[in-house]
Design a protein around this motif. Structure first.
Motif, PDB file in Angstrom:
ATOM      1  N   LEU A 111       0.713  -1.150   0.198  1.00  0.00           N
ATOM      2  CA  LEU A 111       0.368   0.191   0.419  1.00  0.00           C
ATOM      3  C   LEU A 111       1.103   1.113  -0.075  1.00  0.00           C
ATOM      4  O   LEU A 111       1.926   1.543   0.276  1.00  0.00           O
ATOM      5  CB  LEU A 111      -0.429  -0.319   1.010  1.00  0.00           C
ATOM      6  CG  LEU A 111      -2.109  -1.237   1.555  1.00  0.00           C
ATOM      7  CD1 LEU A 111      -2.871  -0.994   3.293  1.00  0.00           C
ATOM      8  CD2 LEU A 111      -2.975  -0.970  -0.211  1.00  0.00           C
ATOM      9  N   LYS A 112       0.025   2.824  -0.601  1.00  0.00           N
ATOM     10  CA  LYS A 112       0.571   3.596   0.128  1.00  0.00           C
ATOM     11  C   LYS A 112       1.514   4.282   1.001  1.00  0.00           C
ATOM     12  O   LYS A 112       0.378   3.434   1.899  1.00  0.00           O
ATOM     13  CB  LYS A 112       0.578   4.837  -1.036  1.00  0.00           C
ATOM     14  CG  LYS A 112      -0.030   4.722  -2.377  1.00  0.00           C
ATOM     15  CD  LYS A 112      -0.450   6.053  -3.129  1.00  0.00           C
ATOM     16  CE  LYS A 112      -2.105   6.000  -2.848  1.00  0.00           C
ATOM     17  NZ  LYS A 112      -2.514   7.102  -3.707  1.00  0.00           N
ATOM     18  N   THR A 121       4.958  -1.106  -4.370  1.00  0.00           N
ATOM     19  CA  THR A 121       4.241  -1.079  -5.050  1.00  0.00           C
ATOM     20  C   THR A 121       4.667  -2.446  -5.771  1.00  0.00           C
ATOM     21  O   THR A 121       5.862  -2.357  -5.833  1.00  0.00           O
ATOM     22  CB  THR A 121       3.810   0.314  -5.948  1.00  0.00           C
ATOM     23  OG1 THR A 121       3.396   1.568  -5.155  1.00  0.00           O
ATOM     24  CG2 THR A 121       2.440  -0.452  -6.647  1.00  0.00           C
ATOM     25  N   SER A 198      -3.821   4.180 -10.691  1.00  0.00           N
ATOM     26  CA  SER A 198      -3.214   3.340  -9.824  1.00  0.00           C
ATOM     27  C   SER A 198      -4.206   3.796  -8.212  1.00  0.00           C
ATOM     28  O   SER A 198      -3.991   3.361  -7.745  1.00  0.00           O
ATOM     29  CB  SER A 198      -1.581   4.410  -9.993  1.00  0.00           C
ATOM     30  OG  SER A 198      -1.384   3.493 -11.208  1.00  0.00           O
ATOM     31  N   SER A 202      -4.626   1.415  -5.960  1.00  0.00           N
ATOM     32  CA  SER A 202      -4.498   1.464  -4.104  1.00  0.00           C
ATOM     33  C   SER A 202      -5.598   1.213  -3.111  1.00  0.00           C
ATOM     34  O   SER A 202      -6.093   0.817  -2.192  1.00  0.00           O
ATOM     35  CB  SER A 202      -3.875   2.518  -4.564  1.00  0.00           C
ATOM     36  OG  SER A 202      -2.888   2.621  -4.720  1.00  0.00           O
TER      37      SER A 202
END
Length: 473
Positions: A111-112, A121, A198, A202
């Motif tokens: 995850l970010k 990523t 993206s 996410s």
């Protein structure tokens, strides 16, 4: 006939500008070869002795090794290479931190940082977004690049060519996303298309992880899932103020991932007599031994330094501000309209059993709940004396209350000579200092517990090789 004599060419394919072009087998094999070349770099990153620095190198330099391939090679052909890359990055992370990750932690890792992850990523997951985004950007720029070629063909998405069909299939998988547009106007959707795809990916990954996690993990993820909460992971250790020892960094990473803290596995009872637990929850929340007070005072000093840096005249814990003899943590003179601002700083754990269900469902619930409690305690007295009052509440996993965020933004609007009035740089600098302070103090609370419970000279199984169990302030 091959027109480029100075570029190697075989009947199966060739490499142009770092991109393999040719038969499917050639392209797939070349992608694997390129990824395997990156193993040398990743092995060197694993050899960096400072964990904090090694993880920064892994995220900024290691995960980006396949970015070009993902944008120029169809996902079906780059898949094996992407899987290998993901495995190498995971192995590198586990080697750096010295802990084995389970399925949920591996998903959190991808995850970010602003979602509670580590920003590593997955190449397999992001490949379709990168490829479609690259195609859209190319279609948007080709007409201007080919003005001397009036016979430039239009791309038809009714075509039966393999690449066009792959793009069509990928794009249709993202249908339903706001502002993505249609495949018939792919070039018109090119602006930041990869970023938008993206982001959608996410959010889907985070929702899936939250659905599979228990309540404690949900509360932890929501608390860690804010830009200010993960700023410590993006901090270059340029000074002692923002640097972790290896033991501190390993402990902070374990707390964020919900892993057992290695140095707590062989301990059973806290100094207060209660069960300690290897997850670090009790150690961080326990009021005994003064760990919570040290953490509070450290965070208080960082906020005080930030306020002083923009020209405010401040006092720490000035006596006599309230009639009940309670002292505000920071008094700020002439904050607004000539009025004094009183600040009360506190940290709260979102996994406290009494309000765990609410913290698991609502991000920031614990911090905002403490906000309301502090306002009831102080605000009435402050207003009666003609003062302003703001509680500054942060959760131990890093998320701030809305009042704290608003105050931080207000302070960031003031001119600062240290940053040549660059607001973004000012906010980034102090956000990282506050975030690092919180997570390092959490780790130090646990390491102090270990020092109090373990005889001098004893080595625990999870102790990092640099002996930094003795690295206490």
């Amino acid at each position: 006939q091959w027109p480029l004599d100075d570029i190697p060419f075989s009947s199966s394919g060739s490499i142009l500008l770092g991109s393999p072009i040719g038969s499917d087998d050639f392209v797939s094999d070349e992608c694997l070869r390129i990824v395997k070349q990156g193993e040398v770099f990743l092995s060197k990153v694993q050899g960096v002795r400072h964990m904090q620095s090694a993880l920064l190198l892994l995220r900024y330099c290691g995960t980006s090794k396949v970015n070009h391939l993902l944008r120029v090679v169809p996902p079906a052909l780059v898949r094996n290479a992407a899987r290998l890359h993901d495995r190498l990055v995971l192995d590198s992370f586990q080697s750096i931190i010295g802990c084995q990750l389970f399925s949920l932690q591996q998903r959190q890792l991808r995850l970010k940082i602003s979602q509670g992850g580590f920003g590593l990523t997955s190449a397999v997951a992001i490949a379709p977004c990168a490829f479609v985004g690259s195609w859209a950007a190319s279609l948007a720029s080709l007409p201007s690049r080919m003005v001397n070629f009036p016979t430039y063909p239009e791309v038809s998405f009714d075509s039966s060519t393999t690449t066009v069909q792959q793009i069509k299939g990928i794009f249709e998988g993202f249908q339903g996303i706001d502002d993505i547009g249609s495949i018939d106007n792919l070039a018109g959707s090119a602006v930041k298309l990869q970023k938008r795809l993206s982001s959608h990916l996410s959010e889907s990954q985070l929702s899936s992880l939250l659905a599979d996690a228990d309540r404690n993990a949900q509360a932890r993820l929501r608390s860690a899932g804010a830009p200010e909460a993960g700023a410590w992971l993006d901090t270059v250790p340029w000074s002692k103020d923002v640097s972790f020892s290896n033991a501190e960094f390993q402990t902070a990473v374990c707390l964020r991932l919900g892993l057992d803290v290695p140095m707590l596995r062989e301990l059973h009872r806290c100094t207060c007599g209660k069960v300690l637990g290897s997850d670090g929850y009790h150690a961080v929340a326990c009021p005994k031994d003064g760990g919570g007070i040290r953490r509070h005072d450290s965070v208080q000093r960082v906020w005080y330094a930030m306020l002083k840096s923009v020209g405010f005249r401040c006092d720490l814990e000035k006596i006599g501000e309230f009639q009940n003899k309670r002292r505000p943590d920071i008094s700020v003179y002439d904050f607004k309209d000539g009025k004094k601002l009183l600040l009360d700083i506190s940290l709260v754990h979102p996994e406290v059993e009494s309000f765990l269900p609410s913290c698991a469902a609502v991000a920031g619930f614990a911090a905002n709940r403490r906000d309301n409690i502090k306002k009831k305690e102080y605000e009435k007295d402050a207003i009666s004396l003609g003062y302003l009052f703001k509680p500054v509440v942060m959760e131990v996993h890093g998320r701030w209350s809305q009042i704290a965020l608003d105050l931080f933004r207000d302070v960031g609007r003031r001119p600062s000579s240290d940053f040549l009035d660059d607001r973004a740089a000012f906010c980034q600098f102090w956000r990282k200092k506050i975030s690092t302070c919180i997570q390092r103090e959490n780790a130090r609370i646990i390491l102090r517990k270990v020092r109090l419970l373990v005889p001098e000279g004893t080595r625990l199984g999870g102790n990092p090789p640099d002996g930094s169990i003795r690295c206490f302030p």
